[in-house]
Design a protein around this motif. Structure first.
Motif, short mmCIF file in Angstrom:
data_model
loop_
_atom_site.label_atom_id
_atom_site.label_comp_id
_atom_site.label_asym_id
_atom_site.label_seq_id
_atom_site.Cartn_x
_atom_site.Cartn_y
_atom_site.Cartn_z
N GLY A 1 -68.77 -100.53 3.47
CA GLY A 1 -70.88 -100.25 3.69
C GLY A 1 -70.97 -100.40 5.13
N VAL A 2 -71.07 -101.24 5.64
CA VAL A 2 -71.74 -101.55 7.27
C VAL A 2 -70.42 -100.34 7.81
N SER A 3 -68.97 -100.08 7.84
CA SER A 3 -68.30 -98.93 8.29
C SER A 3 -68.77 -97.49 8.21
N LEU A 4 -69.46 -97.53 6.85
CA LEU A 4 -70.44 -96.15 6.96
C LEU A 4 -71.58 -95.54 7.10
N VAL A 5 -72.50 -97.44 7.76
CA VAL A 5 -73.83 -96.82 8.79
C VAL A 5 -73.07 -96.95 9.90
N LEU A 6 -72.03 -97.34 10.48
CA LEU A 6 -71.77 -97.11 11.98
C LEU A 6 -71.34 -95.68 12.16
N MET A 7 -70.47 -95.31 10.92
CA MET A 7 -70.11 -93.57 11.15
C MET A 7 -71.81 -92.80 10.94
N ILE A 8 -72.80 -92.42 10.37
CA ILE A 8 -74.09 -92.43 10.29
C ILE A 8 -74.89 -92.47 11.83
N VAL A 9 -74.89 -93.92 12.25
CA VAL A 9 -75.70 -93.64 13.14
C VAL A 9 -74.53 -93.15 14.44
N SER A 10 -73.15 -92.78 14.14
CA SER A 10 -72.34 -92.03 15.71
C SER A 10 -72.76 -90.78 15.21
N LEU A 11 -72.64 -90.34 14.53
CA LEU A 11 -73.27 -88.85 13.73
C LEU A 11 -74.32 -88.27 13.91
N SER A 12 -75.44 -89.25 13.83
CA SER A 12 -77.41 -89.16 14.12
C SER A 12 -77.06 -88.70 16.01
N LEU A 13 -76.33 -89.70 16.52
CA LEU A 13 -76.40 -89.92 17.71
C LEU A 13 -75.66 -88.60 18.52
N SER A 14 -75.46 -88.01 18.19
CA SER A 14 -73.84 -86.41 17.92
C SER A 14 -74.89 -85.81 18.03
N VAL A 15 -76.03 -85.31 17.31
CA VAL A 15 -77.22 -84.87 16.72
C VAL A 15 -78.33 -84.59 17.87
N ARG A 16 -78.44 -85.71 17.59
CA ARG A 16 -79.28 -85.66 19.92
C ARG A 16 -78.86 -85.75 20.39
N GLU A 17 -76.98 -85.91 21.44
CA GLU A 17 -77.23 -84.98 22.12
C GLU A 17 -76.53 -83.54 22.01
N ILE A 18 -76.53 -82.68 20.77
CA ILE A 18 -76.89 -81.10 20.42
C ILE A 18 -77.84 -81.00 20.95
N GLN A 19 -78.82 -81.55 20.87
CA GLN A 19 -79.70 -81.52 20.91
C GLN A 19 -80.33 -81.53 22.57
N VAL A 20 -80.19 -82.07 23.06
CA VAL A 20 -80.86 -82.30 24.23
C VAL A 20 -79.78 -81.15 25.25
N SER A 21 -78.34 -80.98 24.39
CA SER A 21 -77.62 -80.09 25.56
C SER A 21 -78.06 -78.86 25.89
N VAL A 22 -78.68 -78.36 24.64
CA VAL A 22 -80.07 -77.16 24.04
C VAL A 22 -80.59 -77.25 25.58
N LYS A 23 -81.29 -78.48 25.50
CA LYS A 23 -82.47 -78.47 26.27
C LYS A 23 -82.19 -78.08 27.45
N ALA A 24 -80.47 -78.50 27.90
CA ALA A 24 -80.30 -78.39 29.46
C ALA A 24 -79.71 -76.91 29.31
N LEU A 25 -78.54 -75.90 28.69
CA LEU A 25 -78.73 -74.57 28.78
C LEU A 25 -79.75 -73.83 28.61
N ASN A 26 -81.32 -74.73 28.15
CA ASN A 26 -82.55 -73.87 28.19
C ASN A 26 -82.95 -73.84 29.55
N LEU A 27 -82.81 -75.19 30.50
CA LEU A 27 -82.74 -74.91 31.81
C LEU A 27 -82.15 -74.18 32.41
N GLN A 28 -81.11 -73.83 32.70
CA GLN A 28 -79.84 -73.01 32.96
C GLN A 28 -80.85 -71.12 32.77
N LEU A 29 -80.88 -71.44 31.56
CA LEU A 29 -81.67 -69.65 31.55
C LEU A 29 -82.64 -69.89 32.05
#
Length: 133
Positions: free
Chosen positions: A97-125
């Motif tokens: 169960g703890v392992s699954l929670v850690l995986m969920i946290v990792s995936l949530s951080l991944s979603v956040r990183e995608i959002q931030v990378s879109v912001k970086a692309l918008n700076l370029q645009l």
């Protein structure tokens, strides 16, 4: 819920693929940082570079944490299998169960990183749009 040695083993391929994807992101970020460094040295007063530097720093922190949580999830899956091997089912369930929670946290951080990378692309645009004007 019944848990066997096969249950945590199901996460091994998923976690391995995630770590590969995270590593690829990190390598792409490394190339961006090196490119940005050269651009910064050429024009240290460029305000657009400041935003990109802050964005990359934050993204590097996110990627580091994504990788750390994914590795901890993998480690706990292995420990869970070890515990289940010795017949400690209740403890195995908790660890899994703890392992699954850690995986969920990792995936949530991944979603956040995608959002931030879109912001970086918008700076370029926006920089390209300014060049047009």
């Amino acid at each position: 819920m019944e848990i066997t040695l096969n249950t945590p083993a199901l996460l091994f391929p998923t976690i391995s693929l995630l770590l590969l994807a995270y590593t690829n992101r990190f390598l792409a970020m490394s190339a961006l940082v090196r490119d940005l460094y050269a651009r910064h040295k050429a024009d240290p007063k460029n305000h657009l570079l400041r935003g990109q530097i802050e964005n990359l720093r934050y993204r590097l922190i996110l990627i580091r944490n994504m990788q750390a949580f994914a590795v901890l999830s993998l480690l706990l899956c292995a420990i869970c299998m070890f515990v289940l091997f010795f017949g400690w089912i209740a403890l195995g369930k908790v660890i899994f169960g703890v392992s699954l929670v850690l995986m969920i946290v990792s995936l949530s951080l991944s979603v956040r990183e995608i959002q931030v990378s879109v912001k970086a692309l918008n700076l370029q645009l926006s920089d390209m749009e300014q060049d047009e004007k």
